[in-house]
Enzyme design. Structure first.
Site, PDB file in Angstrom:
ATOM      1  CG  ASN A  38      10.281  26.905  10.748  1.00  0.00           C
ATOM      2  OD1 ASN A  38      10.605  25.737  10.526  1.00  0.00           O
ATOM      3  ND2 ASN A  38      10.575  27.508  11.894  1.00  0.00           N
ATOM      4  CE  LYS A  84       7.620  26.865  14.416  1.00  0.00           C
ATOM      5  NZ  LYS A  84       7.457  27.586  15.636  1.00  0.00           N
ATOM      6  CG  HIS A 142      13.528  29.117  15.073  1.00  0.00           C
ATOM      7  ND1 HIS A 142      12.856  28.797  16.221  1.00  0.00           N
ATOM      8  CD2 HIS A 142      12.587  29.575  14.199  1.00  0.00           C
ATOM      9  CE1 HIS A 142      11.564  29.043  16.050  1.00  0.00           C
ATOM     10  NE2 HIS A 142      11.379  29.515  14.820  1.00  0.00           N
ATOM     11  CD  GLU A 176      10.271  26.650  17.783  1.00  0.00           C
ATOM     12  OE1 GLU A 176      10.552  25.893  16.846  1.00  0.00           O
ATOM     13  OE2 GLU A 176       9.216  27.326  17.820  1.00  0.00           O
ATOM     14  CD  GLU A 216      10.922  33.766  13.568  1.00  0.00           C
ATOM     15  OE1 GLU A 216      10.012  33.607  12.765  1.00  0.00           O
ATOM     16  OE2 GLU A 216      11.425  32.824  14.209  1.00  0.00           O
ATOM     17  N   GLY A 219       4.290  31.235  17.947  1.00  0.00           N
ATOM     18  CA  GLY A 219       3.366  30.145  18.285  1.00  0.00           C
ATOM     19  C   GLY A 219       2.387  30.495  19.395  1.00  0.00           C
ATOM     20  CB  SER A 235       1.378  34.792  16.103  1.00  0.00           C
ATOM     21  OG  SER A 235       1.720  33.896  17.143  1.00  0.00           O
TER      22      SER A 235
HETATM   23  C1  PEP Z   1       8.513  30.430  13.714  1.00  0.00           C
HETATM   24  O1  PEP Z   1       8.614  29.415  14.379  1.00  0.00           O
HETATM   25  O2  PEP Z   1       9.466  30.844  13.036  1.00  0.00           O
HETATM   26  C2  PEP Z   1       7.241  31.147  13.748  1.00  0.00           C
HETATM   27  C3  PEP Z   1       7.211  32.373  13.327  1.00  0.00           C
HETATM   28  O3  PEP Z   1       6.166  30.436  14.255  1.00  0.00           O
HETATM   29  P1  PEP Z   1       4.637  30.935  14.293  1.00  0.00           P
HETATM   30  O4  PEP Z   1       4.319  31.564  12.962  1.00  0.00           O
HETATM   31  O5  PEP Z   1       3.851  29.715  14.565  1.00  0.00           O
HETATM   32  O6  PEP Z   1       4.551  31.946  15.401  1.00  0.00           O
END
Ligand code: PEP
Length: 251
Positions: free
Chosen positions: A9, A11, A91, A93, A162, A168, A207
Site C-alpha cells: 500500500n 498510500k 482503511h 486512514e 490492521e 505507521g 508496521s
Molecule cells: C497500512 O497503512 O495499511 C499499513 C499497514 O501501514 P504500515 O505498514 O506503515 O504500518
C-alpha cells in the site's frame, strides 16, 4: 487452501527508486505460494499494470456508487477497466481522516464485488478499545456492519486485520496477539457473513518489516500482509514476501 497475498500500500507516495525500477525488482523475484499485489495512487494504476509483469494491482479505495455527481470518487467499474483487480476498502486512514462510515464501506465493498474487483476489507481497533478489552466485539461490529447481499456474489473477499495503534507507528502486534485476534475474526465471519465467506484469507497489517515478519508468520496464523511504509522499498517488501513464502516452503 486459502489464497495468500502480500500487498504493497503505497498510500499517497511513490517508491523513491521509481515505479519502473521497483516493478523490475518485484518482477525478477521468483513467485511462490503467495501473490504480490501493488496498490499505487489511482492515477498510476495503468502504469503499474503496464510495467508490472503480471503483478496484480489494487486500488486504495473505490467509489460507493455506480456513477454520477460524486466529485473526487472513482468507480469500481472504472478501476476494473484500467486493470485493477483488487480494491482496499475501509482503511483506517479512510475511516478516521475522511470519515468513511461502515455504511459507505459496505457499499464500496458491494461495488467492488459487483464489478469484478476483490475487496480487501480493513478492520482494526484503536488503543482505547484494546486497553478496554473490547477488540473482539469491535471487530465483530465492523464485520457485521458491512454485510450485504453482495457477499452472495462470486469472487473472493479478503480481510485485513490492521490495529490502528500499529499503523505507521513502528509498533507491531505480536504473532500471538494476531493469532488470538484472527480467531475472533473467524468467529465473527461465521456469525455475520454467509458460509461461503467463512474461510476468507485474513492478512495482517501494521508496521510489518523484514525484522518482525518471522514472528508474525510463525505465530500469527495469517494468510499474508498488507504493508505500508516498508512497501515503498522493493527490497524490504520482497524480504517480507520471502519471510512468508520461505516459511510456507518449510512447513
Ligand atoms: C497500512 O497503512 O495499511 C499499513 C499497514 O501501514 P504500515 O505498514 O506503515 O504500518
Amino acid at each position: 487452501m486459502r489464497n495468500r497475498y502480500v500487498i504493497a500500500n503505497w498510500k499517497m507516495n511513490l517508491p523513491p527508486e521509481g515505479i519502473g525500477a521497483y516493478l523490475d525488482e518485484l518482477g525478477s523475484a521468483p513467485k511462490r505460494d503467495a501473490r504480490l499485489i501493488v496498490a499505487p495512487p489511482f492515477v498510476y494504476i495503468p502504469e503499474v499494470v503496464r510495467k508490472g509483469r503480471g503483478i496484480a494491482v489494487a486500488a486504495q479505495n473505490c467509489g460507493d456508487q455506480k456513477s454520477g455527481a460524486f466529485t473526487g470518487e472513482v468507480s469500481a467499474a472504472m478501476l476494473h477497466d484500467v486493470g485493477a483487480r483488487f480494491a482496499i476498502v475501509g482503511h483506517s486512514e479512510r475511516r478516521n481522516v475522511y470519515k468513511d462510515t461502515d455504511e459507505m464501506i459496505g457499499r464500496r465493498m458491494a461495488m467492488a464485488l459487483e464489478n469484478g474487483l476483490t475487496p480487501v476489507l480493513c478492520i482494526g481497533e484503536d488503543l482505547r478499545v484494546r486497553d478496554a478489552g473490547g477488540v473482539a466485539e469491535h471487530l465483530s461490529s465492523q464485520i457485521r456492519a458491512v454485510s450485504s447481499d453482495a457477499l452472495g456474489l462470486s469472487g473472493e473477499v479478503v480481510v485485513a486485520y490492521e490495529p490502528i495503534w500499529a499503523i505507521g507507528t513502528g509498533r507491531n502486534a505480536s504473532g500471538a496477539m494476531v493469532a488470538e485476534t484472527v480467531a475472533d475474526i473467524r468467529s465473527a465471519l461465521q456469525r455475520h457473513w454467509p458460509s461461503s465467506r467463512w474461510d476468507a484469507p485474513i492478512l495482517y497489517g501494521g508496521s510489518v518489516t523484514p525484522d518482525n515478519v518471522g514472528d508474525l508468520v510463525a505465530n500469527g496464523n495469517i494468510d499474508g500482509f498488507l504493508v505500508g511504509g516498508a512497501s515503498l522499498d522493493s527490497r524490504k517488501f520482497l524480504a517480507i514476501y520471502d519471510g512468508l513464502v520461505g516459511r510456507l516452503a518449510r512447513a
